[in-house]
Design a protein around this motif. Structure first.
Motif, PDB file in Angstrom:
ATOM      1  N   GLN A   1       0.820  -1.212   0.000  1.00 17.00           N
ATOM      2  CA  GLN A   1       0.000   0.000   0.000  1.00 17.00           C
ATOM      3  C   GLN A   1       0.857   1.266   0.000  1.00 17.00           C
ATOM      4  N   PRO A   2       1.711   1.434  -1.009  1.00 15.54           N
ATOM      5  CA  PRO A   2       2.558   2.628  -1.067  1.00 15.54           C
ATOM      6  C   PRO A   2       1.755   3.869  -1.442  1.00 15.54           C
ATOM      7  N   ASP A   3       2.307   5.020  -1.103  1.00 20.90           N
ATOM      8  CA  ASP A   3       1.684   6.278  -1.515  1.00 20.90           C
ATOM      9  C   ASP A   3       1.854   6.506  -3.011  1.00 20.90           C
ATOM     10  N   ALA A   4       2.967   6.049  -3.561  1.00 20.06           N
ATOM     11  CA  ALA A   4       3.266   6.259  -4.974  1.00 20.06           C
ATOM     12  C   ALA A   4       3.906   5.016  -5.557  1.00 20.06           C
ATOM     13  N   VAL A   5       3.714   4.838  -6.859  1.00 19.96           N
ATOM     14  CA  VAL A   5       4.369   3.772  -7.612  1.00 19.96           C
ATOM     15  C   VAL A   5       5.131   4.427  -8.757  1.00 19.96           C
ATOM     16  N   ALA A   6       6.410   4.072  -8.906  1.00 21.51           N
ATOM     17  CA  ALA A   6       7.251   4.640  -9.952  1.00 21.51           C
ATOM     18  C   ALA A   6       7.701   3.538 -10.902  1.00 21.51           C
ATOM     19  N   LEU A   7       7.385   3.686 -12.183  1.00 20.57           N
ATOM     20  CA  LEU A   7       7.863   2.781 -13.224  1.00 20.57           C
ATOM     21  C   LEU A   7       9.102   3.410 -13.851  1.00 20.57           C
ATOM     22  N   VAL A   8      10.272   2.823 -13.562  1.00 13.67           N
ATOM     23  CA  VAL A   8      11.545   3.447 -13.919  1.00 13.67           C
ATOM     24  C   VAL A   8      12.086   2.830 -15.209  1.00 13.67           C
ATOM     25  N   GLY A   9      11.475   3.182 -16.326  1.00 16.19           N
ATOM     26  CA  GLY A   9      11.970   2.792 -17.633  1.00 16.19           C
ATOM     27  C   GLY A   9      11.591   1.391 -18.070  1.00 16.19           C
ATOM     28  N   ASP A  10      11.437   1.231 -19.379  1.00 19.88           N
ATOM     29  CA  ASP A  10      11.205  -0.059 -20.033  1.00 19.88           C
ATOM     30  C   ASP A  10       9.950  -0.758 -19.518  1.00 19.88           C
ATOM     31  N   PHE A  11       8.909  -0.007 -19.258  1.00 20.34           N
ATOM     32  CA  PHE A  11       7.628  -0.621 -18.892  1.00 20.34           C
ATOM     33  C   PHE A  11       6.789  -0.906 -20.125  1.00 20.34           C
ATOM     34  N   LEU A  12       7.095  -0.269 -21.255  1.00 16.32           N
ATOM     35  CA  LEU A  12       6.467  -0.599 -22.526  1.00 16.32           C
ATOM     36  C   LEU A  12       7.391  -1.564 -23.284  1.00 16.32           C
ATOM     37  N   ARG A  13       7.073  -1.789 -24.544  1.00 17.54           N
ATOM     38  CA  ARG A  13       7.888  -2.691 -25.361  1.00 17.54           C
ATOM     39  C   ARG A  13       7.734  -2.297 -26.809  1.00 17.54           C
ATOM     40  N   THR A  14       8.856  -2.053 -27.484  1.00 18.06           N
ATOM     41  CA  THR A  14       8.806  -1.668 -28.884  1.00 18.06           C
ATOM     42  C   THR A  14       8.230  -2.798 -29.732  1.00 18.06           C
ATOM     43  N   GLY A  15       7.330  -2.458 -30.656  1.00 17.46           N
ATOM     44  CA  GLY A  15       6.756  -3.459 -31.547  1.00 17.46           C
ATOM     45  C   GLY A  15       5.465  -4.040 -31.004  1.00 17.46           C
ATOM     46  N   PHE A  16       4.927  -5.010 -31.735  1.00 22.38           N
ATOM     47  CA  PHE A  16       3.676  -5.647 -31.348  1.00 22.38           C
ATOM     48  C   PHE A  16       3.907  -6.584 -30.159  1.00 22.38           C
ATOM     49  N   PRO A  17       2.897  -6.733 -29.290  1.00 24.16           N
ATOM     50  CA  PRO A  17       3.069  -7.608 -28.123  1.00 24.16           C
ATOM     51  C   PRO A  17       3.210  -9.065 -28.518  1.00 24.16           C
ATOM     52  N   ASN A  18       4.125  -9.737 -27.847  1.00 18.62           N
ATOM     53  CA  ASN A  18       4.272 -11.176 -28.027  1.00 18.62           C
ATOM     54  C   ASN A  18       3.336 -11.901 -27.072  1.00 18.62           C
ATOM     55  N   GLU A  19       3.405 -13.224 -27.110  1.00 17.28           N
ATOM     56  CA  GLU A  19       2.578 -14.013 -26.201  1.00 17.28           C
ATOM     57  C   GLU A  19       2.953 -13.691 -24.755  1.00 17.28           C
ATOM     58  N   GLY A  20       1.957 -13.459 -23.941  1.00 14.55           N
ATOM     59  CA  GLY A  20       2.192 -13.125 -22.543  1.00 14.55           C
ATOM     60  C   GLY A  20       2.405 -11.653 -22.285  1.00 14.55           C
ATOM     61  N   GLN A  21       2.330 -10.820 -23.338  1.00 11.15           N
ATOM     62  CA  GLN A  21       2.484  -9.387 -23.175  1.00 11.15           C
ATOM     63  C   GLN A  21       1.162  -8.674 -23.393  1.00 11.15           C
ATOM     64  N   LEU A  22       1.000  -7.567 -22.670  1.00  6.01           N
ATOM     65  CA  LEU A  22      -0.190  -6.748 -22.796  1.00  6.01           C
ATOM     66  C   LEU A  22      -0.022  -5.745 -23.932  1.00  6.01           C
ATOM     67  N   THR A  23      -1.118  -5.280 -24.468  1.00  4.88           N
ATOM     68  CA  THR A  23      -1.064  -4.137 -25.373  1.00  4.88           C
ATOM     69  C   THR A  23      -0.917  -2.872 -24.537  1.00  4.88           C
ATOM     70  N   ASN A  24      -0.572  -1.774 -25.186  1.00  6.98           N
ATOM     71  CA  ASN A  24      -0.477  -0.512 -24.465  1.00  6.98           C
ATOM     72  C   ASN A  24      -1.807  -0.137 -23.827  1.00  6.98           C
ATOM     73  N   GLU A  25      -2.881  -0.392 -24.534  1.00  3.89           N
ATOM     74  CA  GLU A  25      -4.207  -0.081 -24.008  1.00  3.89           C
ATOM     75  C   GLU A  25      -4.515  -0.924 -22.768  1.00  3.89           C
ATOM     76  N   GLN A  26      -4.192  -2.200 -22.821  1.00  6.08           N
ATOM     77  CA  GLN A  26      -4.433  -3.070 -21.667  1.00  6.08           C
ATOM     78  C   GLN A  26      -3.581  -2.662 -20.472  1.00  6.08           C
ATOM     79  N   LEU A  27      -2.312  -2.324 -20.725  1.00  4.41           N
ATOM     80  CA  LEU A  27      -1.442  -1.890 -19.633  1.00  4.41           C
ATOM     81  C   LEU A  27      -1.944  -0.593 -19.022  1.00  4.41           C
ATOM     82  N   ALA A  28      -2.353   0.349 -19.851  1.00  3.95           N
ATOM     83  CA  ALA A  28      -2.878   1.619 -19.336  1.00  3.95           C
ATOM     84  C   ALA A  28      -4.124   1.386 -18.491  1.00  3.95           C
ATOM     85  N   HIS A  29      -4.982   0.472 -18.935  1.00  3.29           N
ATOM     86  CA  HIS A  29      -6.197   0.177 -18.181  1.00  3.29           C
ATOM     87  C   HIS A  29      -5.866  -0.394 -16.808  1.00  3.29           C
ATOM     88  N   ARG A  30      -4.906  -1.307 -16.746  1.00  4.67           N
ATOM     89  CA  ARG A  30      -4.557  -1.926 -15.453  1.00  4.67           C
ATOM     90  C   ARG A  30      -3.836  -0.934 -14.542  1.00  4.67           C
TER      91      ARG A  30
END
Length: 326
Positions: A90-119
């Protein structure tokens, strides 16, 4: 670019910033920061509770916590582990420090940008902090639009700082890439090489952040590219880190620097923290298939004004190792 000299006399420091002055860096002998030491979880809890009892009982927000993670690369399994870690700590803030996306189309087991943004929009933490890395180069603006559409307020820190009450956080840009869209907007009139050079040279923007937020801006820095010359990166090659970022740390002495970039070295070597002059630098690394590697940072403040924390501690997961920074 000439920088103002540092002030080392702790007894002469003003309570409030002086307009145009650079915040002072204090070495340990001048009261700047205590030598780091590892402590047990029991000692950590006792010291935190003791400090809380000594401060004004009417001031409720003594503890500010940040959960940091790097190298998610849209992996669904790691995102699920992150959601569980946030529910646990239960932190006050969450920081994603680089490489949370992925260049190119998602492979198996990867989320789309839209799915990641939703979560990410459903996370229970109050503040979401994004520090773009190399993997964010292509989809940065579209991903931010997805977050906005999902209704998730966030702080995008690339050569920028944000004030979160007690402290100010600073995010460094990613190393220059061809047309780095997340570093300088394309609306800039400067040619692309000049835009890259301006963003990469910390002398052009970092002193301004420090002047604006004074000593509180020396609490926590984020770098998707780690500084060069620590045991957290390779000795040479593309994963050797940045000499420029090392120079900035050496000059301004933040208490804690959280890095990403090289996700494998800390995992394979077991080394997740090091020192650059007076500053503690951490990189907990990341794996492809889990378990999730992340850090929980806890800062304890003695007053409700923006300042350096009285206590600053980091817990590295999944090891559970605790490091007392201050």
């Amino acid at each position: 670019m000439a920088l103002e000299p540092w002030i080392f006399q702790a007894s002469r420091l003003p309570e409030q910033p002086i307009k145009g002055a650079v915040p002072p860096m204090l070495p340990p002998e001048a009261g700047g920061m205590s030598p780091r030491k590892s402590v047990s979880l029991r000692d950590h809890a006792l010291s935190t509770n003791s400090l809380a009892r000594q401060t004004n009982s009417t001031f409720m927000s003594l503890l500010f916590s940040v959960l940091t993670v790097s190298g998610l690369r849209r992996r669904a399994s790691l995102m699920s582990e992150l959601e569980a870690a946030i529910a646990r700590h239960q932190p006050d803030a969450v920081a994603l420090v680089g490489d949370f996306l992925r260049t190119g189309f998602p492979n198996e087991g990867q989320l789309t940008n839209e799915q990641l943004a939703h979560r990410l929009s459903k996370l229970s933490c109050k503040e979401l902090i994004l520090i773009p890395g190399i993997e964010e180069n292509d989809d940065w603006f579209s991903f931010q639009a997805e977050l906005d559409q999902a209704g998730r307020h966030h702080h995008a820190l690339s050569r920028r700082c944000c004030n979160l009450g007690h402290t100010a956080l600073i995010g460094f840009p990613c190393p220059p890439q061809p047309e780095p869209s997340f570093v300088i907007p394309h609306t800039s009139d400067a040619p692309a090489p000049e835009r890259q050079q301006r963003a990469w040279e910390w002398q052009t923007w970092l002193p301004g952040c420090l002047r604006r937020y004074w000593s509180s801006s020396r609490t926590l820095w984020f770098m998707s590219e780690p500084p060069h010359g620590t045991r957290l990166t390779h000795l040479s090659g593309p994963l050797a880190g940045s000499e420029d970022w090392r120079a900035a740390i050496h000059e301004f002495a933040p208490l804690l620097v959280v890095c990403g970039g090289d996700h494998q070295s800390p995992v394979s070597s077991g080394n997740w923290h090091d020192m650059v002059r007076f500053s503690t630098v951490i990189n907990v690394g990341q794996t492809h298939s889990g378990p999730l590697h992340y850090a929980v940072i806890e800062a304890v403040f003695a007053s409700d004004s923006a300042s350096l924390p009285d206590s600053l501690k980091v817990t590295c997961h999944p090891k559970g190792e605790l490091l007392q920074v201050r």
